[in-house]
Design an enzyme around this catalytic site. Structure first.
Site, PDB file in Angstrom:
ATOM      1  N   GLN A 298       0.804  -1.218   0.000  1.00  0.00           N
ATOM      2  CA  GLN A 298       0.000   0.000   0.000  1.00  0.00           C
ATOM      3  C   GLN A 298       0.843   1.277   0.000  1.00  0.00           C
ATOM      4  O   GLN A 298       0.364   2.339   0.397  1.00  0.00           O
ATOM      5  CB  GLN A 298      -0.958  -0.018   1.206  1.00  0.00           C
ATOM      6  CG  GLN A 298      -1.972  -1.151   1.119  1.00  0.00           C
ATOM      7  CD  GLN A 298      -2.868  -1.262   2.343  1.00  0.00           C
ATOM      8  OE1 GLN A 298      -2.944  -0.353   3.157  1.00  0.00           O
ATOM      9  NE2 GLN A 298      -3.531  -2.390   2.476  1.00  0.00           N
ATOM     10  N   CYS A 457     -32.170 -15.271  17.385  1.00  0.00           N
ATOM     11  CA  CYS A 457     -31.919 -13.936  16.846  1.00  0.00           C
ATOM     12  C   CYS A 457     -33.221 -13.486  16.194  1.00  0.00           C
ATOM     13  O   CYS A 457     -34.169 -14.263  16.087  1.00  0.00           O
ATOM     14  CB  CYS A 457     -30.752 -13.913  15.861  1.00  0.00           C
ATOM     15  SG  CYS A 457     -31.081 -14.764  14.307  1.00  0.00           S
TER      16      CYS A 457
END
Length: 483
Positions: A298, A457
């Site tokens: 990078q 959930c």
């Protein structure tokens, strides 16, 4: 209950047509999400604000609306308000006294007023009258216009006064759907997760492209993250999740490319594939989580070499951010636990990476690469709608699903802790354990193996996925609870 929503300032300074269009988009987004919370919820648009109301006196609904407004792109701030009719300045004072008088003991305070409509008084006159009355009739610490202990906000609109009981910070950014679509190359780590969030916050419909280097579990983990980001911050607009099998590409790189160039070549292959996928979907830009010099691939020279393989725009919202700040954002949005559990696979093929690759040598090595392998990966890419991304019937087929709990069974609420606080789960006569999904694999080993546990959930997607994980790990005392 009533909330007054203020637009993000960058929306307010747009031209009248743009502001009108974007405000309507935000209103539509809020209306869709508010209706999911309560059927009486209403959202009304005005020029400089949006009002959200619900004909219900329920602290749970109130908490859900506050949470929804706090995570919706396009909002600068919002206030919980009470509305009352009035006829005189003294009426306004009495309303404020009733709401705030008991809270001013020994504290400095100020009164801030916004006024719209035709009145025989100004905003400043209201502030002075109400503030003076409060100071005379309560044991306050005095009026303090700068940094007071208590700031009392009210708005006078026509014959109504709006008393602000509490003010909340919004997410900022632009309403979802006001900008174009982008394709986020997501690995599940902190960087790509936060980069995706930043794009959503700016109003861009963010699709996800995952290059699978680590097998099924890695893919499922990244799907969880993408689903979380979409469900929490961008669920008003459908997006896609594309999974590309990249193991063969990595294998070819390991055989044909030198150690110093492997990382850069892998990123170049990802951009090539990402560009093709984006073009198929009519998407004009890709998003990555790269930051200058965070790793050797990078650096500016290497990023230039990576970008040279595509003519498509590559957006890097984190390009000059520190890792600590990136992790802080991840923590703030509730994604830190996800990313902390996801392994970073891109780095495993860079043994001795170069911070400044020789482009000519790299391109010479790339000529040895069998690009039919990349084509094969693209041909086998799997495209799913994000709301179905973890709802794979074949993978969840072995998981027991119950709507009524067996005798002596216990429930584990695996939702994110913020959802547990907003909507606590109670099951009559049964113990409910609160173990967020990101702690489940560790905590489950400590539970009583003689007891059957059923995961819960909201939609049954996360619970089914994690029940499958536990079955694969050798546990047989697990199922899914869907009341």
């Amino acid at each position: 209950m009533r909330f007054v929503v203020r637009l993000f300032p960058e929306i307010s300074i747009k031209s009248a047509p743009v502001r009108k269009r974007w405000t309507k988009m935000l209103t539509d987004n809020l209306r869709l999400m508010a209706k999911r919370i309560h059927p009486t919820a209403r959202v009304n648009k005005e020029w400089d604000r949006i009002e959200v109301t619900a004909k219900v006196d329920d602290p749970v609904v109130e908490g859900q609306l506050i949470d929804m407004l706090a995570r919706t792109p396009g909002i600068a701030n919002f206030s919980h308000v009470q509305t009352h009719p009035f006829e005189s300045l003294h009426d306004i004072y009495e309303l404020v006294q009733a709401s705030w008088g008991d809270q001013l003991k020994g504290k400095t305070f100020c009164v801030r007023v916004k006024r719209t409509g035709n009145h025989d008084f100004t905003s400043t006159e209201v502030e002075r009258y109400v503030g003076g009355g409060l100071n005379q009739n309560n044991p306050t610490g005095g009026v303090k216009l700068k940094d007071p202990d208590v700031s009392i906000g009210l708005e006078v609109k026509d014959d109504q006064v709006y008393l602000v009981t509490k003010k909340y910070q919004g997410l900022g950014g632009f309403p979802m759907g006001t900008q174009e679509s982008v394709l986020s190359l997501i690995s599940g780590g902190y960087d790509s997760t936060v980069a995706s969030f930043q794009m959503i916050k700016r109003g861009l419909r963010t699709h996800y492209c995952f290059f699978n280097l680590g097998g099924r579990e890695h893919e499922l983990a990244v799907k969880e993250i993408a689903f979380f980001l979409w469900n929490r911050f961008g669920s008003t607009h459908r997006v896609r999740f594309i999974s590309v099998p990249f193991e063969g590409v990595v294998g070819e790189i390991l055989q044909k490319v030198g150690p110093s160039n492997m990382g850069v070549v892998l990123k170049r292959m990802m951009l090539r594939a990402g560009e093709r996928i984006a073009e198929r979907g009519g998407i004009e830009a890709m998003v990555t989580g790269e930051a200058v010099a965070q790793v050797s691939s990078q650096t500016i020279p290497n990023l230039s070499v990576i970008d040279s393989v595509t003519d498509m725009m590559v957006l890097r919202p984190l390009i000059v951010m520190d890792k600590r700040d990136i992790i802080d954002i991840s923590r703030k949005i509730g994604a830190e636990e996800f990313s902390a559990a996801v392994p970073e696979y891109c780095g495993v093929i860079s043994v001795k990476p170069s911070a400044k690759v020789n482009r000519a040598k790299l391109e010479a090595e790339e000529e040895k690469f069998d690009f039919s392998i990349l084509e094969h990966a693209l041909e086998n890419a799997v495209v799913q709608s994000i709301d179905e991304v973890m709802d794979d019937a074949q993978e969840l087929a072995e998981v027991e699903l119950v709507s009524e709990l067996p005798v002596s069974a216990k429930v584990i609420d695996i939702r994110h802790h913020t959802e547990q606080e907003l909507r606590p789960l109670t099951v009559e006569g049964r113990e409910v354990l609160e173990i967020p999904f990101y702690q489940l694999s560790t905590a489950y080993a400590e539970l009583d193996k003689a007891v059957n546990y059923y995961l819960f959930c909201d939609k049954g997607v996360m619970s089914g996925l994690h029940a499958r994980h536990l079955l694969d790990a050798g546990y047989t005392n697990v199922g899914v609870y869907r009341p």
